[in-house]
Write a protein that holds these residues in place. Structure first.
Motif, PDB file in Angstrom:
ATOM      1  N   LYS A   1       0.859  -1.181   0.000  1.00 41.79           N
ATOM      2  CA  LYS A   1       0.000   0.000   0.000  1.00 41.79           C
ATOM      3  C   LYS A   1       0.895   1.231   0.000  1.00 41.79           C
ATOM      4  CE  LYS A   1      -3.721  -2.324   2.389  1.00 41.79           C
ATOM      5  NZ  LYS A   1      -4.612  -2.342   3.513  1.00 41.79           N
ATOM      6  N   PRO A   2       1.507   1.539  -1.154  1.00 41.82           N
ATOM      7  CA  PRO A   2       2.489   2.631  -1.171  1.00 41.82           C
ATOM      8  C   PRO A   2       1.908   3.989  -0.792  1.00 41.82           C
ATOM      9  CG  PRO A   2       2.071   1.818  -3.398  1.00 41.82           C
ATOM     10  CD  PRO A   2       1.375   0.898  -2.451  1.00 41.82           C
ATOM     11  N   MET A   3       0.675   4.279  -1.193  1.00 40.12           N
ATOM     12  CA  MET A   3       0.082   5.571  -0.844  1.00 40.12           C
ATOM     13  C   MET A   3      -0.145   5.666   0.661  1.00 40.12           C
ATOM     14  SD  MET A   3      -0.774   8.393  -2.085  1.00 40.12           S
ATOM     15  CE  MET A   3      -1.722   9.833  -1.683  1.00 40.12           C
ATOM     16  N   LEU A   4      -0.631   4.591   1.256  1.00 41.63           N
ATOM     17  CA  LEU A   4      -0.846   4.575   2.699  1.00 41.63           C
ATOM     18  C   LEU A   4       0.480   4.740   3.439  1.00 41.63           C
ATOM     19  CD1 LEU A   4      -2.749   4.277   5.100  1.00 41.63           C
ATOM     20  CD2 LEU A   4      -2.540   1.798   4.863  1.00 41.63           C
ATOM     21  N   ASP A   5       1.512   4.056   2.986  1.00 42.37           N
ATOM     22  CA  ASP A   5       2.833   4.186   3.614  1.00 42.37           C
ATOM     23  C   ASP A   5       3.354   5.615   3.500  1.00 42.37           C
ATOM     24  OD1 ASP A   5       2.806   1.532   4.328  1.00 42.37           O
ATOM     25  OD2 ASP A   5       3.977   0.877   2.596  1.00 42.37           O
ATOM     26  N   TYR A   6       3.126   6.234   2.340  1.00 40.80           N
ATOM     27  CA  TYR A   6       3.554   7.614   2.128  1.00 40.80           C
ATOM     28  C   TYR A   6       2.810   8.555   3.074  1.00 40.80           C
ATOM     29  CZ  TYR A   6       4.306  12.093  -0.169  1.00 40.80           C
ATOM     30  OH  TYR A   6       4.623  13.395  -0.424  1.00 40.80           O
ATOM     31  N   VAL A   7       1.515   8.373   3.204  1.00 47.54           N
ATOM     32  CA  VAL A   7       0.703   9.199   4.093  1.00 47.54           C
ATOM     33  C   VAL A   7       1.202   9.076   5.533  1.00 47.54           C
ATOM     34  CG1 VAL A   7      -1.594   9.353   5.157  1.00 47.54           C
ATOM     35  CG2 VAL A   7      -1.364   9.249   2.669  1.00 47.54           C
TER      36      VAL A   7
ATOM     37  N   LYS B   1      -4.493  19.164   8.418  1.00 44.14           N
ATOM     38  CA  LYS B   1      -4.598  19.408   6.976  1.00 44.14           C
ATOM     39  C   LYS B   1      -4.171  18.172   6.180  1.00 44.14           C
ATOM     40  CE  LYS B   1      -2.539  22.216   3.349  1.00 44.14           C
ATOM     41  NZ  LYS B   1      -1.471  23.158   3.047  1.00 44.14           N
ATOM     42  N   GLU B   2      -3.043  17.601   6.540  1.00 43.96           N
ATOM     43  CA  GLU B   2      -2.532  16.427   5.834  1.00 43.96           C
ATOM     44  C   GLU B   2      -3.412  15.204   6.062  1.00 43.96           C
ATOM     45  OE1 GLU B   2      -0.211  16.310   3.532  1.00 43.96           O
ATOM     46  OE2 GLU B   2       0.209  18.443   3.785  1.00 43.96           O
ATOM     47  N   LEU B   3      -3.939  15.069   7.264  1.00 47.44           N
ATOM     48  CA  LEU B   3      -4.828  13.944   7.558  1.00 47.44           C
ATOM     49  C   LEU B   3      -6.108  14.041   6.732  1.00 47.44           C
ATOM     50  CD1 LEU B   3      -5.486  11.380   9.105  1.00 47.44           C
ATOM     51  CD2 LEU B   3      -6.263  12.817  11.012  1.00 47.44           C
ATOM     52  N   ARG B   4      -6.671  15.223   6.640  1.00 45.43           N
ATOM     53  CA  ARG B   4      -7.884  15.407   5.834  1.00 45.43           C
ATOM     54  C   ARG B   4      -7.631  15.106   4.358  1.00 45.43           C
ATOM     55  NH1 ARG B   4     -12.160  17.284   8.482  1.00 45.43           N
ATOM     56  NH2 ARG B   4     -11.830  18.268  10.494  1.00 45.43           N
ATOM     57  N   LYS B   5      -6.491  15.544   3.845  1.00 41.80           N
ATOM     58  CA  LYS B   5      -6.140  15.244   2.449  1.00 41.80           C
ATOM     59  C   LYS B   5      -6.020  13.739   2.247  1.00 41.80           C
ATOM     60  CE  LYS B   5      -2.404  17.374   1.226  1.00 41.80           C
ATOM     61  NZ  LYS B   5      -1.264  18.220   0.837  1.00 41.80           N
ATOM     62  N   ALA B   6      -5.381  13.079   3.187  1.00 44.65           N
ATOM     63  CA  ALA B   6      -5.191  11.631   3.076  1.00 44.65           C
ATOM     64  C   ALA B   6      -6.517  10.894   3.083  1.00 44.65           C
ATOM     65  CB  ALA B   6      -4.310  11.135   4.226  1.00 44.65           C
ATOM     66  N   ILE B   7      -7.407  11.278   3.989  1.00 45.23           N
ATOM     67  CA  ILE B   7      -8.714  10.622   4.084  1.00 45.23           C
ATOM     68  C   ILE B   7      -9.483  10.783   2.772  1.00 45.23           C
ATOM     69  CG2 ILE B   7     -10.970  10.761   5.223  1.00 45.23           C
ATOM     70  CD1 ILE B   7      -9.395  11.370   7.840  1.00 45.23           C
ATOM     71  N   ALA B   8      -9.371  11.938   2.162  1.00 45.43           N
ATOM     72  CA  ALA B   8     -10.080  12.202   0.906  1.00 45.43           C
ATOM     73  C   ALA B   8      -9.522  11.390  -0.258  1.00 45.43           C
ATOM     74  CB  ALA B   8     -10.020  13.693   0.581  1.00 45.43           C
ATOM     75  N   ARG B   9      -8.231  11.061  -0.212  1.00 46.20           N
ATOM     76  CA  ARG B   9      -7.574  10.415  -1.347  1.00 46.20           C
ATOM     77  C   ARG B   9      -7.459   8.895  -1.247  1.00 46.20           C
ATOM     78  NH1 ARG B   9      -2.815  14.915  -1.924  1.00 46.20           N
ATOM     79  NH2 ARG B   9      -4.147  16.516  -2.828  1.00 46.20           N
ATOM     80  N   LEU B  10      -7.510   8.370  -0.039  1.00 52.60           N
ATOM     81  CA  LEU B  10      -7.315   6.936   0.135  1.00 52.60           C
ATOM     82  C   LEU B  10      -8.612   6.163  -0.102  1.00 52.60           C
ATOM     83  CD1 LEU B  10      -5.118   6.917   3.367  1.00 52.60           C
ATOM     84  CD2 LEU B  10      -4.345   6.444   1.045  1.00 52.60           C
TER      85      LEU B  10
ATOM     86  N   PRO C   1     -11.444   3.405   1.011  1.00 54.91           N
ATOM     87  CA  PRO C   1     -12.035   3.188   2.345  1.00 54.91           C
ATOM     88  C   PRO C   1     -11.289   2.181   3.223  1.00 54.91           C
ATOM     89  CG  PRO C   1     -13.755   3.346   0.713  1.00 54.91           C
ATOM     90  CD  PRO C   1     -12.451   3.358  -0.047  1.00 54.91           C
ATOM     91  N   VAL C   2     -10.827   1.084   2.655  1.00 54.57           N
ATOM     92  CA  VAL C   2     -10.104   0.095   3.458  1.00 54.57           C
ATOM     93  C   VAL C   2      -8.785   0.682   3.978  1.00 54.57           C
ATOM     94  CG1 VAL C   2      -8.927  -1.029   1.508  1.00 54.57           C
ATOM     95  CG2 VAL C   2      -9.391  -2.318   3.595  1.00 54.57           C
ATOM     96  N   GLU C   3      -8.155   1.545   3.184  1.00 55.36           N
ATOM     97  CA  GLU C   3      -6.919   2.191   3.618  1.00 55.36           C
ATOM     98  C   GLU C   3      -7.210   3.225   4.714  1.00 55.36           C
ATOM     99  OE1 GLU C   3      -3.997   2.153  -0.207  1.00 55.36           O
ATOM    100  OE2 GLU C   3      -5.751   3.451  -0.356  1.00 55.36           O
ATOM    101  N   VAL C   4      -8.341   3.897   4.611  1.00 59.84           N
ATOM    102  CA  VAL C   4      -8.710   4.869   5.646  1.00 59.84           C
ATOM    103  C   VAL C   4      -8.908   4.161   6.981  1.00 59.84           C
ATOM    104  CG1 VAL C   4     -10.436   6.557   6.398  1.00 59.84           C
ATOM    105  CG2 VAL C   4      -9.696   6.514   4.003  1.00 59.84           C
ATOM    106  N   GLU C   5      -9.504   2.986   6.940  1.00 55.84           N
ATOM    107  CA  GLU C   5      -9.672   2.214   8.180  1.00 55.84           C
ATOM    108  C   GLU C   5      -8.324   1.835   8.780  1.00 55.84           C
ATOM    109  OE1 GLU C   5     -12.248   1.507  10.246  1.00 55.84           O
ATOM    110  OE2 GLU C   5     -13.168   3.015   8.953  1.00 55.84           O
ATOM    111  N   ASP C   6      -7.397   1.392   7.932  1.00 53.22           N
ATOM    112  CA  ASP C   6      -6.039   1.079   8.402  1.00 53.22           C
ATOM    113  C   ASP C   6      -5.389   2.331   8.991  1.00 53.22           C
ATOM    114  OD1 ASP C   6      -6.330  -1.506   7.534  1.00 53.22           O
ATOM    115  OD2 ASP C   6      -5.026  -1.293   5.775  1.00 53.22           O
ATOM    116  N   LEU C   7      -5.553   3.450   8.294  1.00 51.82           N
ATOM    117  CA  LEU C   7      -4.974   4.712   8.754  1.00 51.82           C
ATOM    118  C   LEU C   7      -5.574   5.128  10.089  1.00 51.82           C
ATOM    119  CD1 LEU C   7      -3.076   7.088   8.120  1.00 51.82           C
ATOM    120  CD2 LEU C   7      -5.027   8.197   6.991  1.00 51.82           C
ATOM    121  N   ARG C   8      -6.877   4.952  10.226  1.00 51.62           N
ATOM    122  CA  ARG C   8      -7.554   5.311  11.485  1.00 51.62           C
ATOM    123  C   ARG C   8      -6.943   4.545  12.660  1.00 51.62           C
ATOM    124  NH1 ARG C   8     -13.403   6.285  12.445  1.00 51.62           N
ATOM    125  NH2 ARG C   8     -13.690   5.555  10.308  1.00 51.62           N
ATOM    126  N   HIS C   9      -6.799   3.246  12.527  1.00 51.95           N
ATOM    127  CA  HIS C   9      -6.232   2.430  13.613  1.00 51.95           C
ATOM    128  C   HIS C   9      -4.792   2.843  13.913  1.00 51.95           C
ATOM    129  CE1 HIS C   9      -9.734  -0.065  13.874  1.00 51.95           C
ATOM    130  NE2 HIS C   9      -9.661  -0.362  12.582  1.00 51.95           N
TER     131      HIS C   9
END
Length: 67
Positions: free
Chosen positions: A3-9, A25-34, A36-44
């Protein structure tokens, strides 16, 4: 699975975590671009890593997120 985008975020969020406004700001951008499954990983990951410092930001960003 890679998950290169998730790792970058994650890298970006770690680098800007010193500044609450920039972090949000960066978190909001990431949530908008990832995906849904990646957003869940990011949330945890974010709650595990940043809840002491940015709990309110995390709540604000993730509670407004809808799949």
């Amino acid at each position: 699975m890679m998950k290169p985008m998730l790792d970058y975020v994650k890298l970006i969020l770690q680098k800007v975590s010193f500044d609450k406004t920039l972090f949000e700001k960066e978190l909001r951008k990431a949530i908008a671009r990832l995906m849904p499954v990646e957003v869940e990983d990011l949330r945890h990951w974010c709650y595990a890593k940043f809840s002491e410092m940015h709990y309110m930001v995390l709540d604000r960003c993730f509670t407004t997120y809808t799949t």
